[in-house]
Design a protein around this motif. Structure first.
Motif, PDB file in Angstrom:
ATOM      1  N   CYS A 160       0.831  -1.213   0.000  1.00 46.17           N
ATOM      2  CA  CYS A 160       0.000   0.000   0.000  1.00 46.17           C
ATOM      3  C   CYS A 160       0.861   1.257   0.000  1.00 46.17           C
ATOM      4  O   CYS A 160       0.516   2.262  -0.628  1.00 46.17           O
ATOM      5  CB  CYS A 160      -0.915   0.002   1.225  1.00 46.17           C
ATOM      6  SG  CYS A 160      -2.092  -1.361   1.258  1.00 46.17           S
ATOM      7  N   THR A 161       1.973   1.188   0.691  1.00 46.57           N
ATOM      8  CA  THR A 161       2.889   2.331   0.714  1.00 46.57           C
ATOM      9  C   THR A 161       3.449   2.586  -0.682  1.00 46.57           C
ATOM     10  O   THR A 161       3.565   3.738  -1.128  1.00 46.57           O
ATOM     11  CB  THR A 161       4.049   2.062   1.704  1.00 46.57           C
ATOM     12  OG1 THR A 161       3.520   1.894   3.014  1.00 46.57           O
ATOM     13  CG2 THR A 161       5.045   3.213   1.701  1.00 46.57           C
ATOM     14  N   LYS A 162       3.768   1.517  -1.381  1.00 47.40           N
ATOM     15  CA  LYS A 162       4.301   1.639  -2.739  1.00 47.40           C
ATOM     16  C   LYS A 162       3.267   2.239  -3.679  1.00 47.40           C
ATOM     17  O   LYS A 162       3.591   3.026  -4.571  1.00 47.40           O
ATOM     18  CB  LYS A 162       4.741   0.261  -3.241  1.00 47.40           C
ATOM     19  CG  LYS A 162       5.470   0.279  -4.565  1.00 47.40           C
ATOM     20  CD  LYS A 162       5.966  -1.114  -4.928  1.00 47.40           C
ATOM     21  CE  LYS A 162       6.730  -1.101  -6.246  1.00 47.40           C
ATOM     22  NZ  LYS A 162       7.227  -2.454  -6.605  1.00 47.40           N
ATOM     23  N   ARG A 163       1.984   1.867  -3.487  1.00 45.86           N
ATOM     24  CA  ARG A 163       0.918   2.319  -4.380  1.00 45.86           C
ATOM     25  C   ARG A 163       0.400   3.714  -4.034  1.00 45.86           C
ATOM     26  O   ARG A 163       0.121   4.523  -4.907  1.00 45.86           O
ATOM     27  CB  ARG A 163      -0.256   1.338  -4.318  1.00 45.86           C
ATOM     28  CG  ARG A 163       0.020  -0.007  -4.966  1.00 45.86           C
ATOM     29  CD  ARG A 163      -1.182  -0.921  -4.786  1.00 45.86           C
ATOM     30  NE  ARG A 163      -1.002  -2.199  -5.468  1.00 45.86           N
ATOM     31  CZ  ARG A 163      -1.847  -3.224  -5.362  1.00 45.86           C
ATOM     32  NH1 ARG A 163      -2.927  -3.102  -4.597  1.00 45.86           N
ATOM     33  NH2 ARG A 163      -1.610  -4.355  -6.006  1.00 45.86           N
ATOM     34  N   HIS A 164       0.253   3.994  -2.728  1.00 41.95           N
ATOM     35  CA  HIS A 164      -0.432   5.218  -2.321  1.00 41.95           C
ATOM     36  C   HIS A 164       0.395   6.115  -1.404  1.00 41.95           C
ATOM     37  O   HIS A 164      -0.130   7.073  -0.843  1.00 41.95           O
ATOM     38  CB  HIS A 164      -1.739   4.863  -1.593  1.00 41.95           C
ATOM     39  CG  HIS A 164      -2.582   3.874  -2.329  1.00 41.95           C
ATOM     40  ND1 HIS A 164      -3.180   4.144  -3.540  1.00 41.95           N
ATOM     41  CD2 HIS A 164      -2.914   2.586  -2.026  1.00 41.95           C
ATOM     42  CE1 HIS A 164      -3.862   3.084  -3.951  1.00 41.95           C
ATOM     43  NE2 HIS A 164      -3.715   2.114  -3.048  1.00 41.95           N
ATOM     44  N   GLY A 165       1.664   5.814  -1.240  1.00 37.58           N
ATOM     45  CA  GLY A 165       2.479   6.599  -0.321  1.00 37.58           C
ATOM     46  C   GLY A 165       2.892   7.955  -0.848  1.00 37.58           C
ATOM     47  O   GLY A 165       3.427   8.773  -0.100  1.00 37.58           O
ATOM     48  N   GLY A 166       2.607   8.199  -2.112  1.00 34.15           N
ATOM     49  CA  GLY A 166       2.970   9.476  -2.693  1.00 34.15           C
ATOM     50  C   GLY A 166       4.455   9.580  -2.956  1.00 34.15           C
ATOM     51  O   GLY A 166       5.220   8.636  -2.728  1.00 34.15           O
TER      52      GLY A 166
END
Length: 224
Positions: A52-58
């Motif tokens: 999720c960090t990779k996808r939505h971490g900005g």
């Protein structure tokens, strides 16, 4: 990784049906039920998710935290099972002894608290639905948290024959899955006599007396 090991159901399901507690029950089984129940991880306990960090971490790759669930289950039941009951607890700034009686059986089935993945281990037979343990030792604490005494109850049983199937429950003997016909029927509880031990004092006691103990440690040996 094979298809079965990737099946989420194998990780989240138990070996047998969940143990059903009676209202107000305080027993080893009810304690194990609570120990293996689902826990929701939210708030400050959220889990950091790398995907999720990779996808939505900005652009700053800000760590993303998600709600999650956690469950503890037994995977490989040991040859000897030692259960430690919490008898000492801290209440705010003071310590106290927990004196509530916890009922414990002479024959304990831990299948409701084991992972379904256990069925593939070499110590299980096809169609087995129970994982049985026989009580052979109890440690009890008498007194308060400021001073007391430990005593024990020990069951003296006949020595195991060198060809007994129960030797296969030891980790060093689990390399190869064996066809143990003895595992296909429910065994009886090992016979023996119970003894009360307090320092150098030893006396024979009844099983009923043992089951009245305010157990602190429980020792079980696997028989199925």
């Amino acid at each position: 990784m094979d298809e079965e090991s990737e099946d989420a159901n194998m990780w989240t399901s138990t070996f047998s049906m969940k143990y059903q507690c009676e209202e107000g029950e305080c027993s080893v089984q009810s304690c194990l039920n609570q120990f293996t129940t689902w826990e929701l991880l939210n708030g400050y306990n959220k889990v950091a998710c790398d995907l999720c960090t990779k996808r939505h971490g900005g652009p700053e790759k800000k760590t993303q935290y998600n709600n999650a669930t956690k469950q503890l289950l037994i995977y490989n039941p040991p040859a000897v099972l030692i259960l430690h009951l919490k008898r000492f607890q801290v209440y705010r700034y003071r310590s106290a002894k927990v004196s509530k009686y916890v009922k414990f059986p002479t024959l304990l089935d831990i299948a409701p608290f084991c992972s379904k993945r256990s069925k593939n281990l070499p110590t299980f037979e096809e169609g087995q639905t129970k994982i049985l343990y026989s009580l052979y030792g109890v440690v009890e604490h008498s007194g308060s948290i400021h001073g007391g005494h430990y005593v024990s109850y020990v069951k003296v049983r006949p020595q195991l024959d060198k060809n007994n199937y129960r030797w296969n429950f030891l980790p060093r003997n689990q390399a190869i899955k064996k066809d143990n016909t003895a595992l296909k029927k429910e065994p009886s509880i090992p016979t023996g006599k119970w003894y009360y031990i307090s320092d150098s004092y030893v006396s024979e006691v009844t099983e009923a007396k043992v089951l009245e103990a305010q157990a602190y440690l429980l020792f079980y040996e696997r028989i199925l």
